[in-house]
Design a protein around this motif. Structure first.
Motif, PDB file in Angstrom:
ATOM      1  N   GLU A 215      91.384  40.473  41.921  1.00  0.00           N
ATOM      2  CA  GLU A 215      91.250  39.253  42.680  1.00  0.00           C
ATOM      3  C   GLU A 215      90.389  39.228  43.745  1.00  0.00           C
ATOM      4  OE1 GLU A 215      95.367  38.359  43.677  1.00  0.00           O
ATOM      5  OE2 GLU A 215      96.022  38.042  41.480  1.00  0.00           O
ATOM      6  N   SER A 216      89.274  39.739  43.906  1.00  0.00           N
ATOM      7  CA  SER A 216      88.398  40.193  45.008  1.00  0.00           C
ATOM      8  C   SER A 216      87.617  38.968  45.572  1.00  0.00           C
ATOM      9  CB  SER A 216      87.480  41.400  44.641  1.00  0.00           C
ATOM     10  OG  SER A 216      86.629  40.936  43.445  1.00  0.00           O
ATOM     11  N   LEU A 217      87.393  37.794  44.624  1.00  0.00           N
ATOM     12  CA  LEU A 217      86.940  36.450  45.152  1.00  0.00           C
ATOM     13  C   LEU A 217      88.001  35.242  44.663  1.00  0.00           C
ATOM     14  CD1 LEU A 217      84.377  35.204  45.997  1.00  0.00           C
ATOM     15  CD2 LEU A 217      83.658  35.018  43.700  1.00  0.00           C
ATOM     16  N   GLN A 218      88.366  34.909  45.725  1.00  0.00           N
ATOM     17  CA  GLN A 218      89.542  33.794  45.675  1.00  0.00           C
ATOM     18  C   GLN A 218      88.964  32.368  45.994  1.00  0.00           C
ATOM     19  OE1 GLN A 218      93.049  35.089  47.402  1.00  0.00           O
ATOM     20  NE2 GLN A 218      93.122  37.089  46.443  1.00  0.00           N
ATOM     21  N   LEU A 219      88.822  31.618  44.948  1.00  0.00           N
ATOM     22  CA  LEU A 219      88.318  30.163  45.103  1.00  0.00           C
ATOM     23  C   LEU A 219      89.392  29.000  45.068  1.00  0.00           C
ATOM     24  CD1 LEU A 219      85.162  30.896  42.869  1.00  0.00           C
ATOM     25  CD2 LEU A 219      85.224  31.164  45.378  1.00  0.00           C
ATOM     26  N   ARG A 220      89.181  28.020  45.794  1.00  0.00           N
ATOM     27  CA  ARG A 220      89.895  27.103  45.769  1.00  0.00           C
ATOM     28  C   ARG A 220      89.663  25.894  44.757  1.00  0.00           C
ATOM     29  NH1 ARG A 220      93.781  28.693  49.799  1.00  0.00           N
ATOM     30  NH2 ARG A 220      92.772  29.510  51.592  1.00  0.00           N
ATOM     31  N   GLY A 221      90.756  25.176  44.537  1.00  0.00           N
ATOM     32  CA  GLY A 221      90.329  24.156  43.464  1.00  0.00           C
ATOM     33  C   GLY A 221      89.360  23.039  44.297  1.00  0.00           C
ATOM     34  N   SER A 222      89.322  22.935  45.503  1.00  0.00           N
ATOM     35  CA  SER A 222      88.506  22.136  46.090  1.00  0.00           C
ATOM     36  C   SER A 222      87.058  22.421  46.058  1.00  0.00           C
ATOM     37  CB  SER A 222      88.910  21.831  47.750  1.00  0.00           C
ATOM     38  OG  SER A 222      88.869  22.895  48.408  1.00  0.00           O
ATOM     39  N   MET A 223      87.002  23.679  45.935  1.00  0.00           N
ATOM     40  CA  MET A 223      85.521  24.063  45.627  1.00  0.00           C
ATOM     41  C   MET A 223      84.743  23.909  44.306  1.00  0.00           C
ATOM     42  SD  MET A 223      86.289  27.972  47.625  1.00  0.00           S
ATOM     43  CE  MET A 223      84.423  28.172  47.858  1.00  0.00           C
ATOM     44  N   ARG A 224      85.835  23.436  43.265  1.00  0.00           N
ATOM     45  CA  ARG A 224      85.340  23.631  42.111  1.00  0.00           C
ATOM     46  C   ARG A 224      84.505  22.058  41.647  1.00  0.00           C
ATOM     47  NH1 ARG A 224      86.489  21.926  36.630  1.00  0.00           N
ATOM     48  NH2 ARG A 224      85.904  23.314  35.227  1.00  0.00           N
ATOM     49  N   LYS A 225      83.186  22.049  41.317  1.00  0.00           N
ATOM     50  CA  LYS A 225      82.561  20.897  41.230  1.00  0.00           C
ATOM     51  C   LYS A 225      82.093  20.501  39.753  1.00  0.00           C
ATOM     52  CE  LYS A 225      82.748  20.428  45.595  1.00  0.00           C
ATOM     53  NZ  LYS A 225      83.812  19.425  46.173  1.00  0.00           N
ATOM     54  N   PHE A 226      81.959  21.524  38.871  1.00  0.00           N
ATOM     55  CA  PHE A 226      81.918  21.395  37.657  1.00  0.00           C
ATOM     56  C   PHE A 226      82.010  22.789  36.864  1.00  0.00           C
ATOM     57  CE2 PHE A 226      77.694  22.531  39.631  1.00  0.00           C
ATOM     58  CZ  PHE A 226      77.296  23.487  38.770  1.00  0.00           C
ATOM     59  N   GLN A 227      82.082  22.863  35.503  1.00  0.00           N
ATOM     60  CA  GLN A 227      82.222  23.912  34.783  1.00  0.00           C
ATOM     61  C   GLN A 227      80.906  24.882  34.508  1.00  0.00           C
ATOM     62  OE1 GLN A 227      84.439  23.419  31.032  1.00  0.00           O
ATOM     63  NE2 GLN A 227      83.414  25.215  30.211  1.00  0.00           N
ATOM     64  N   SER A 228      80.628  25.887  34.863  1.00  0.00           N
ATOM     65  CA  SER A 228      79.573  26.704  34.557  1.00  0.00           C
ATOM     66  C   SER A 228      79.894  28.238  34.218  1.00  0.00           C
ATOM     67  CB  SER A 228      78.659  26.447  35.746  1.00  0.00           C
ATOM     68  OG  SER A 228      77.617  27.490  35.570  1.00  0.00           O
ATOM     69  N   ASN A 229      79.062  28.676  33.502  1.00  0.00           N
ATOM     70  CA  ASN A 229      79.232  30.183  33.167  1.00  0.00           C
ATOM     71  C   ASN A 229      78.332  31.189  33.851  1.00  0.00           C
ATOM     72  OD1 ASN A 229      81.395  29.600  31.149  1.00  0.00           O
ATOM     73  ND2 ASN A 229      79.822  29.043  29.623  1.00  0.00           N
ATOM     74  N   TYR A 230      77.659  30.636  34.880  1.00  0.00           N
ATOM     75  CA  TYR A 230      76.818  31.418  35.919  1.00  0.00           C
ATOM     76  C   TYR A 230      77.645  32.149  36.902  1.00  0.00           C
ATOM     77  CZ  TYR A 230      72.936  32.537  38.586  1.00  0.00           C
ATOM     78  OH  TYR A 230      71.603  33.200  39.270  1.00  0.00           O
ATOM     79  N   PHE A 231      77.930  33.475  36.751  1.00  0.00           N
ATOM     80  CA  PHE A 231      78.779  34.198  37.620  1.00  0.00           C
ATOM     81  C   PHE A 231      78.050  35.244  38.659  1.00  0.00           C
ATOM     82  CE2 PHE A 231      81.387  33.400  33.339  1.00  0.00           C
ATOM     83  CZ  PHE A 231      82.112  32.863  34.222  1.00  0.00           C
ATOM     84  N   LYS A 232      76.889  34.877  38.902  1.00  0.00           N
ATOM     85  CA  LYS A 232      76.048  35.673  39.999  1.00  0.00           C
ATOM     86  C   LYS A 232      76.322  34.778  41.067  1.00  0.00           C
ATOM     87  CE  LYS A 232      72.666  37.851  37.178  1.00  0.00           C
ATOM     88  NZ  LYS A 232      71.253  37.869  36.924  1.00  0.00           N
ATOM     89  N   LEU A 233      76.706  35.820  42.195  1.00  0.00           N
ATOM     90  CA  LEU A 233      76.941  35.085  43.431  1.00  0.00           C
ATOM     91  C   LEU A 233      75.659  34.650  44.369  1.00  0.00           C
ATOM     92  CD1 LEU A 233      79.425  34.071  45.398  1.00  0.00           C
ATOM     93  CD2 LEU A 233      79.162  36.174  46.636  1.00  0.00           C
ATOM     94  N   ASP A 234      75.348  33.448  44.562  1.00  0.00           N
ATOM     95  CA  ASP A 234      74.409  32.902  45.236  1.00  0.00           C
ATOM     96  C   ASP A 234      74.593  32.738  46.684  1.00  0.00           C
ATOM     97  OD1 ASP A 234      72.689  33.015  43.000  1.00  0.00           O
ATOM     98  OD2 ASP A 234      72.762  31.131  42.616  1.00  0.00           O
ATOM     99  N   ILE A 235      73.893  33.108  47.664  1.00  0.00           N
ATOM    100  CA  ILE A 235      74.340  33.212  49.127  1.00  0.00           C
ATOM    101  C   ILE A 235      73.180  32.075  49.728  1.00  0.00           C
ATOM    102  CG2 ILE A 235      74.561  34.075  51.332  1.00  0.00           C
ATOM    103  CD1 ILE A 235      76.650  35.054  49.204  1.00  0.00           C
ATOM    104  N   LEU A 236      73.773  31.084  50.242  1.00  0.00           N
ATOM    105  CA  LEU A 236      72.850  30.001  51.064  1.00  0.00           C
ATOM    106  C   LEU A 236      72.664  30.567  52.646  1.00  0.00           C
ATOM    107  CD1 LEU A 236      73.824  28.474  48.374  1.00  0.00           C
ATOM    108  CD2 LEU A 236      73.577  26.649  49.587  1.00  0.00           C
ATOM    109  N   ASN A 237      73.774  31.086  53.132  1.00  0.00           N
ATOM    110  CA  ASN A 237      73.789  31.275  54.703  1.00  0.00           C
ATOM    111  C   ASN A 237      74.970  32.112  54.750  1.00  0.00           C
ATOM    112  OD1 ASN A 237      73.048  31.329  56.981  1.00  0.00           O
ATOM    113  ND2 ASN A 237      72.817  29.114  57.383  1.00  0.00           N
ATOM    114  N   TYR A 238      75.045  32.974  55.926  1.00  0.00           N
ATOM    115  CA  TYR A 238      76.071  33.563  56.321  1.00  0.00           C
ATOM    116  C   TYR A 238      76.276  33.701  57.738  1.00  0.00           C
ATOM    117  CZ  TYR A 238      72.321  36.507  57.680  1.00  0.00           C
ATOM    118  OH  TYR A 238      70.959  36.804  58.402  1.00  0.00           O
TER     119      TYR A 238
END
Length: 326
Positions: A215-238
């Motif tokens: 459970e190292s990456l915990q995402l909220r339901g509000s973050m889900r916008k569509f269904q996708s099988n792309y599981f690489k983490l893209d970083i926009l900013n930090y």
């Protein structure tokens, strides 16, 4: 290094589409995104729709014929032996009347429709929302580590009295955050990342209490916008250090908690006097602009004496720099 990091940058072809013609520009270095990394920047064309004076066109009765002409291009056009097809637009392009075209040989099986299916399954039928969901994958980002399905979990949002206090905010373990930071090329581990992964968008904050690898990456339901099988983490900013400033809202809050207004006036007078001194004293002025320009090694190469000494305080460029810093 002069070598381009394809994870971060790409050479993007651009064009201006005018009512009477198309102006093709030289490729320029741009930030990469998920789609370009997958399919190669050579097949993409970033377009802006402008009038004949290269100004943005705004809807009106007078400009309606121009929009009719633009709609013809959206149906596709020939470009250097390739067929340019409308693909999608990023969120920033929507505001600037721009979009991406995909240009591929006619016999190629990969086309704009194929890429849109590759992006994921979009349930929104509303045109605006559908365009925004497509644009989610075109946001400038840097690819980092890939997560397994067992390492990801969707957790519930914290909703109280109808208010969502965790809208768009997930969590990531300290171990995974360190891996992401190293892959990104950072020398420190930020406390939060702005991300895109598997149809989710938003921010993940580092939670040191997460110790389970599953459970190292915990995402909220509000973050889900569509269904996708792309599981690489893209970083926009930090998250990073930034200076804090007093504004009207913060001052009101501090006053509410008992801070007298005289305190703010004294700080304001002190800062104004400091600014005046820096713009009048050559030594203080030099120290001020070194804060912003010192890393160019310009000053070390120009420390002359006598009549050849540069008086930075009288140079228009450096005075503009100092004023903008203030």
């Amino acid at each position: 290094s002069d070598e381009m990091d394809e994870r971060k940058e790409c050479k993007m072809k651009t064009a201006f589409i005018l009512p009477s013609r198309i102006i093709f520009n030289f490729p320029k270095v741009s930030q990469s995104n998920r789609v370009i990394r997958e399919f190669g920047s050579d097949y993409f064309l970033r377009v802006k729709f402008l009038d004949e004076n290269l100004n943005q066109i705004f809807p009106s009765e007078q400009t309606e014929p121009l929009f009719d002409r633009i709609r013809q291009y959206l149906n596709g056009f020939e470009c250097a032996g390739r067929r340019a097809q409308f693909l999608a637009m990023s969120n920033s392009q929507i505001k600037e009347a721009g979009c991406y075209f995909y240009c591929r040989e006619k016999e190629s099986e990969t086309n704009a429709g194929f890429i849109r299916k590759w992006l994921g399954v979009f349930e929104d039928k509303n045109v605006g929302k559908y365009s925004a969901r497509l644009g989610q994958s075109f946001s400038s980002s840097i690819e980092t580590i890939e997560f397994k399905l067992t390492e990801m979990i969707q957790i519930r949002d914290l909703i109280v009295n109808g208010y969502n206090f965790t809208d768009g905010i997930g969590k990531i373990s300290s171990i995974k955050a360190k891996e992401v930071a190293q892959e990104y090329g950072l020398e420190f581990v930020p406390s939060a990342f702005q991300i895109r992964i598997a149809g989710y968008k938003g921010v993940v904050a580092v939670d040191p209490t997460i110790i389970e690898k599953t459970e190292s990456l915990q995402l909220r339901g509000s973050m889900r916008k569509f269904q996708s099988n792309y599981f690489k983490l893209d970083i926009l900013n930090y998250s990073k250090y930034s200076e804090g400033f007093l504004n009207h809202e913060v001052i009101q809050i501090l006053e509410f908690y008992g801070i007298k207004f005289d305190v703010f006036e004294k700080h304001q007078d002190k800062m104004i006097n400091q600014m005046i001194e820096e713009l009048l004293s050559p030594d203080l002025f030099l120290e001020l602009i070194k804060i912003k320009l010192g890393h160019f090694n310009f000053f070390e190469n120009n420390e002359t004496t006598g009549k050849d000494k540069i008086e930075y305080i009288y140079e228009p460029f450096f005075r503009d720099v100092a004023i903008n810093i203030q």
